[in-house]
Design an enzyme around this catalytic site. Structure first.
Site, mmCIF file in Angstrom:
data_model
loop_
_atom_site.group_PDB
_atom_site.id
_atom_site.type_symbol
_atom_site.label_atom_id
_atom_site.label_comp_id
_atom_site.label_asym_id
_atom_site.label_seq_id
_atom_site.Cartn_x
_atom_site.Cartn_y
_atom_site.Cartn_z
ATOM 1 N N GLU A 186 -30.222 9.504 -12.364
ATOM 2 C CA GLU A 186 -29.814 9.512 -13.769
ATOM 3 C C GLU A 186 -30.024 8.149 -14.442
ATOM 4 O O GLU A 186 -29.529 7.908 -15.547
ATOM 5 C CB GLU A 186 -28.359 9.956 -13.900
ATOM 6 N N GLU A 221 -30.255 5.529 -8.813
ATOM 7 C CA GLU A 221 -29.707 6.802 -9.245
ATOM 8 C C GLU A 221 -30.742 7.575 -10.067
ATOM 9 O O GLU A 221 -31.434 6.994 -10.907
ATOM 10 C CB GLU A 221 -28.445 6.587 -10.083
ATOM 11 N N ASP A 276 -22.464 6.228 -32.431
ATOM 12 C CA ASP A 276 -21.466 5.166 -32.510
ATOM 13 C C ASP A 276 -21.515 4.223 -31.304
ATOM 14 O O ASP A 276 -20.544 4.102 -30.541
ATOM 15 C CB ASP A 276 -20.057 5.766 -32.645
ATOM 16 N N GLU A 279 -17.830 0.601 -46.083
ATOM 17 C CA GLU A 279 -17.578 2.035 -45.918
ATOM 18 C C GLU A 279 -16.762 2.313 -44.666
ATOM 19 O O GLU A 279 -15.682 2.879 -44.725
ATOM 20 C CB GLU A 279 -18.898 2.802 -45.877
#
Length: 441
Positions: A324, A322, A29, A203
């Site tokens: 990450e 970083e 999402d 939907e």
């Protein structure tokens, strides 16, 4: 951990793909937000091994170049809302008046129904807190999308099986009037066959925005499996005209969810699929493609790829980066760091991180990394253009007496000039070797 083991066994060629853009966990999402020269990506988080939409928290990532994504962890969860019971499902964040507002659907404990909550933060990466202490709006439906029009009027749309909207007040935590139910017509949202209760294709998962003078309603169409379709209007509240398919059914997930932004001169379409090992309809992963609008404002057909969007510019290795911040990885995970932010951890022999498009220029001479190890440590192999590519240097990482006991190690490097993909490959004995917080050339 099963996912990590499979990733570690992937051939080196597979690691050169950039989609899905997050591999350390399952994500779903996508909701992108452009702010201050970066794209912030707000996602859901499918738990490993899920056999339903088992989602407990939301996650944030960001990128300045569309290929290297920084993990900012989880600044919002179901437990952030005292009234919520479960289900951290699809939301969207927006910036206004110095604050960030994140609209999310979650189950109200007292009613057992899905409700829309709103969280607020002074930073795009949080932490976020419940702005109201109760739902903003509740009618059992899901998937909020938010947009602020040119005149300052904000709109919140949401819905499955219906489509609703409210006009948000300027405080972004209240609204005027009552929720309005959109008249879903086949001319406005396409025609569905085989379900008399749902004659249109709409939907769930609406994504509402304006570009030029045209309003767009992009949505997940016809379950199941879903595809992505869209409608347009000259007004923020319709009437809508159905425009067709953007992304056909594909990608090993029976759901999909759109998010569209313009960034640095390009247009980007975010979606999710089941492309990671162990992936599927309940273990999804976010991906992105670059596209160009047609001259009349219509959106072309877009297909899922493994190569993803091209890099915008390059990455500067001479400022602290970083650990990450990752384009692709094999075997590692991320966790909260005692020094703030996140760190890369759970590193075993042979694991690696790929960072794409690193601009070394005339040449780097040394490499430093902030590391910790509750074991005996290991080595960081600094390589270019592949996990087994040219070795530019090797840094020894000692045991530091704890997984959050940090020290900085350095080593000399050669051959680090020009622009290359950087691979940090970790080697050592058995078990977990080290954690890495940041690096810099």
């Amino acid at each position: 951990m099963g996912l990590l083991c499979v990733l570690a066994l992937l051939p080196a060629g597979a690691a050169r793909a950039d989609n899905p853009i997050v591999q350390t966990i399952y994500t779903a999402d996508p909701a992108p937000l452009v702010y201050n020269g970066r794209v912030y990506l707000y996602t859901g988080h499918d738990e490993d091994g899920s056999t339903y939409f088992t989602m407990k928290d939301w996650r944030v990532w960001s990128s300045a170049d569309m290929v290297n994504w920084t993990d900012h962890g989880s600044p919002l969860s179901v437990s952030s809302f005292s009234w919520a019971k479960s289900d951290a499902w699809a939301g969207q964040a927006i910036y206004r008046n110095g604050k960030f507002y994140w609209y999310v659907p979650t189950t109200n404990r007292s009613t057992g129904r899905m409700a829309i909550g709103v969280a607020v933060s002074d930073s795009p990466t949080g932490p976020f807190r419940d702005a109201l202490g109760h739902p903003l709006v509740e009618n059992g439906e899901i998937d909020p999308t938010v947009y602020i029009d040119d005149n300052g009027q904000a709109y919140l749309y949401w819905g499955n099986p219906n489509l609703w909207y409210v006009k948000l007040n300027s405080d972004m935590t209240s609204y005027s009037g009552s929720p309005t139910k959109v008249n879903l017509t086949t001319s406005g949202f396409g025609s569905r066959s085989g379900d008399a209760n749902r004659p249109t294709l709409f939907e769930e998962g609406p994504w509402f925005y304006k570009r030029g003078s045209l309003y767009y309603m992009v949505f997940a169409a016809k379950c199941c499996s879903e595809f992505i379709a869209y409608s347009t209007s000259s007004s923020p509240t319709g009437p809508w005209t159905y425009r067709g398919t953007i992304m056909s059914t594909q990608g090993s997930s029976f759901t999909n969810h759109p998010g569209i932004v313009d960034f640095n001169g390009g247009s980007y379409f975010f979606y999710h699929n089941g492309a990671l090992p162990g992936g599927g309809g309940f273990t999804r992963s976010v991906a992105v493609e670059k596209f160009s609008y047609n001259s009349d404002g219509t959106i072309p057909t877009i297909n899922m790829t493994t190569t993803g969007a091209p890099q915008v510019g390059t990455l500067n290795p001479y400022v602290r980066q970083e650990a990450e911040t990752i384009a692709w990885e094999s075997g590692v995970e991320t966790e909260a760091s005692s020094e703030g932010g996140m760190n890369v951890g759970f590193i075993e022999n042979g694991d690696y991180i790929k960072v794409k498009g690193v601009a070394f220029g005339t040449g780097a001479t040394s490499f430093s990394a902030r590391v910790a190890s509750g074991a005996s440590g290991g080595k960081i192999e600094v390589r270019r253009d592949g996990a087994t590519g040219t070795l530019m240097g090797t840094c020894d990482v000692p045991g530091t007496g704890g997984w959050q006991n940090w020290t900085t190690v350095s080593c000399s490097v050669t051959g680090a000039s020009g622009t290359h993909d950087l691979y940090l490959r970790f080697t050592g004995g058995s078990g977990y070797l080290m954690n890495v917080n940041w690096w810099q050339f």
